[in-house]
Motif scaffolding. Structure first.
Motif, PDB file in Angstrom:
ATOM      1  N   TYR A 193       2.180 -68.924  23.588  1.00 45.03           N
ATOM      2  CA  TYR A 193       3.542 -68.659  24.074  1.00 45.03           C
ATOM      3  C   TYR A 193       4.489 -68.594  22.881  1.00 45.03           C
ATOM      4  CZ  TYR A 193       1.838 -69.706  28.750  1.00 45.03           C
ATOM      5  OH  TYR A 193       1.143 -69.674  29.929  1.00 45.03           O
ATOM      6  N   GLU A 194       5.557 -67.820  23.043  1.00 40.67           N
ATOM      7  CA  GLU A 194       6.588 -67.727  22.011  1.00 40.67           C
ATOM      8  C   GLU A 194       7.958 -67.703  22.679  1.00 40.67           C
ATOM      9  OE1 GLU A 194       6.080 -64.310  19.581  1.00 40.67           O
ATOM     10  OE2 GLU A 194       4.421 -65.168  18.403  1.00 40.67           O
ATOM     11  N   VAL A 195       8.967 -68.186  21.939  1.00 40.26           N
ATOM     12  CA  VAL A 195      10.352 -68.108  22.391  1.00 40.26           C
ATOM     13  C   VAL A 195      11.151 -67.374  21.318  1.00 40.26           C
ATOM     14  CG1 VAL A 195      12.390 -69.373  23.173  1.00 40.26           C
ATOM     15  CG2 VAL A 195      10.117 -70.328  23.556  1.00 40.26           C
ATOM     16  N   GLU A 196      11.859 -66.342  21.718  1.00 40.11           N
ATOM     17  CA  GLU A 196      12.683 -65.574  20.781  1.00 40.11           C
ATOM     18  C   GLU A 196      14.053 -65.355  21.384  1.00 40.11           C
ATOM     19  OE1 GLU A 196      12.734 -61.051  19.151  1.00 40.11           O
ATOM     20  OE2 GLU A 196      10.847 -62.131  18.866  1.00 40.11           O
ATOM     21  N   ARG A 197      15.082 -65.977  20.759  1.00 35.16           N
ATOM     22  CA  ARG A 197      16.448 -65.887  21.253  1.00 35.16           C
ATOM     23  C   ARG A 197      16.562 -66.301  22.718  1.00 35.16           C
ATOM     24  NH1 ARG A 197      19.398 -65.997  16.730  1.00 35.16           N
ATOM     25  NH2 ARG A 197      18.799 -64.344  15.267  1.00 35.16           N
ATOM     26  N   GLY A 198      15.784 -67.305  23.075  1.00 32.08           N
ATOM     27  CA  GLY A 198      15.834 -67.829  24.440  1.00 32.08           C
ATOM     28  C   GLY A 198      14.920 -67.129  25.420  1.00 32.08           C
TER      29      GLY A 198
END
Length: 541
Positions: free
Chosen positions: A75-80
């Motif tokens: 999983y990744e989070v980018e700018r929310g």
């Protein structure tokens, strides 16, 4: 080790959830773990009901409930915005794992409130990532205390303690024993799908209702009655129990009132009268419905109260002679229960348009009762109330024609009454328990030949069985058989011995009334000699 519901994983369980399942086994005995929970969240405002899902629900009486969402893979989070990598391809997620866990937590709270009526249960949520450890800020909805990474599976109880410390302050209250039991009964229920006694009774009730509606609508003899009871007819309609007399009487009252006629509808039996008053269609301004005493007060409000020196029949005669009360039709249900003077006075309200509905067998066992005068007489012969095994016994008791068809149902059970008082009490308690264990108490009527029911009332009190104030109300109905005439119950327990008998000349009528009140299920506790001639129609226990 914690208790698990279910206690094993299915073959389709994702590998990530299997790892968490095994890790949670290290929790102490106080924990309960519900795995793979599926539920329906109730509608809220304009939002329709929706399916809810929780990978794990952890329950502890000192803390509360934790909804644990499990995520395997990358999983990744980018700018929310959250992304996942199924099959190696970066795909945006509609909502984050923490949004999912939060929604499932609140949906589960609403589901529990709908099911058990408890709001404000202490609940929290967390997310376990089984295949990695977060690096960086996952967002404001994901404080580190409620994030579990793959390295913590080796000591998952420690992570659970951290989650509890986050959601449940030491000063807050957990779950009481009743709350815990209610939560578990909802999330890990015990039930069965089987053709048990309740199912058999429910099926029979549906069949009887359908047959009743069909018979009332299409039976030729009843259609003859409907045609004959037009205004201006003097008619006497006779029939054994369950042949639809009261249904026809009520329907005719409504139809005549809708045609603009003022109808007096008299029902003397107090519980039958109460059930009629509850029918919305009979609350018509053209219908005067009630017991004789109530009707005469409505028709002659200025008359003195009826009593020993001023009998009801005399009051009705005064109303009729005064001519001030407009009455276009009189309908008398259970006409066989009135003395001749009162019945003649009721007919006198409108002699040219009067309908009497009667079961002669309820007057006495000969079935020979007839009203005075020369009414046009009709007989209803088709039983559309009782299940077939009960209908056959009713016919035998009244010496009327045996039914040829009817709703199937369980056999009538006969218990030979124990002579010893202690043994009888145990026998009665077992019979009652057998009924209330599978049926709603309001579905059960306990009838007796004796006028005094105090002994049976005491036995029910000992069993902590609630007794209803009247038929159909909360609790079992307990009455002498004669007081229940005109009424019915899905299941009847009839007590006719050894100390709950009546005079010989009343026995046949009381037996007939009690047996015919049972729609789908009948149990008789009686003296063997009194029921020997009917034993071929009953199953002896």
């Amino acid at each position: 080790m914690a208790r698990f519901y279910p206690n094993a994983q299915s073959a389709s369980t994702p590998q990530s959830e299997k790892r968490v399942f095994e890790a949670l086994k290290k929790l102490s005995d106080d924990w309960v773990v519900v795995h793979g929970l599926r539920f329906v969240a109730p509608a809220h405002g304009k939002r329709p009901p929706r399916n809810g899902e929780a990978d794990f629900v952890l329950i502890h009486p000192r803390y509360g409930l934790i909804v644990l969402e499990v995520k395997g893979g990358r999983y990744e989070v980018e700018r929310g915005d959250w992304y996942t990598y199924p099959s190696g391809q970066r795909v945006p997620m509609d909502s984050s794992p923490f949004d999912q866990a939060t929604r499932n937590r609140y949906d589960l709270a609403e589901h529990l409130y709908q099911q058990i009526g408890i709001r404000g249960l202490r609940m929290g949520h967390a997310v376990a990532f089984t295949d990695g450890a977060p690096r960086g800020n996952l967002g404001p909805a994901a404080p580190s205390a409620i994030v579990v990474d793959g390295t913590e599976l080796a000591d998952l109880p420690a992570a659970v303690r951290r989650i509890c410390a986050h959601w449940f302050p030491a000063s807050s209250r957990g779950l009481s024993d009743p709350e815990l039991e209610q939560v578990l009964s909802t999330l890990a229920p015990t039930a069965s799908i089987t053709a048990d006694r309740r199912y058999a009774i429910d099926v029979t009730l549906i069949d009887v209702q359908q047959r009743t509606e069909r018979e009332i609508e299409w039976t030729s003899e009843q259609l003859d009655v409907i045609a004959a009871t037009e205004p201006g007819a003097f008619v006497s309609v006779h029939g054994a129990a369950g042949t639809g007399k009261t249904i026809i009487a009520a329907r005719r009252a409504v139809e005549l009132a809708a045609a603009g006629l003022r109808v007096v509808f008299v029902a003397d039996q107090r519980y039958l009268h109460s059930s009629l008053l509850e029918q919305p269609t009979l609350r018509h301004p053209n219908i005067v419905v009630g017991t004789p005493d109530e009707v005469v007060r409505k028709l002659g409000p200025d008359l003195p109260p009826a009593g020993p020196d001023y009998p009801l029949w005399e009051a009705f005669m005064e109303v009729a002679e005064a001519g001030e009360a407009q009455v276009d039709a009189v309908i008398v249900d259970e006409a066989q229960s009135y003395d001749k003077d009162l019945l003649e006075a009721l007919i006198g309200l409108c002699p040219t348009s009067c309908q009497m509905y009667a079961d002669p067998y309820q007057r006495d066992s000969t079935g020979m009762w007839r009203p005075r005068g020369q009414p046009r007489t009709f007989w209803l012969t088709r039983n559309c109330r009782n299940a077939m095994p009960i209908a056959k016994l009713v016919a035998r008791l009244s010496e009327s024609l045996a039914p040829r068809d009817g709703a199937p149902g369980p056999p009538v059970r006969f218990l030979e009454a124990e002579r010893d008082r202690t043994a009888f009490r145990a026998q009665f308690a077992a019979a009652v328990d057998d009924l209330v264990r599978t049926l709603s108490p309001a579905q059960v009527a306990i009838l007796t030949c004796a006028h005094d029911t105090s002994d049976l009332r005491r036995l029910l009190d000992v069993q902590r069985v609630r007794i209803a104030r009247g038929p159909g109300e909360d609790g079992v109905t307990l009455l002498p058989a004669r007081e229940f005439r005109g009424c019915e119950a899905p299941a009847v327990l009839f007590v006719a011995g050894p100390e709950h008998v009546c005079a010989d000349h009343e026995a046949g009528t009381n037996h007939y009334i009690a047996v015919s009140r049972a729609v789908a299920d009948l149990t008789v506790i009686g003296n063997a000699e009194d029921w020997k001639q009917y034993e071929f129609l009953m199953e002896k226990r």
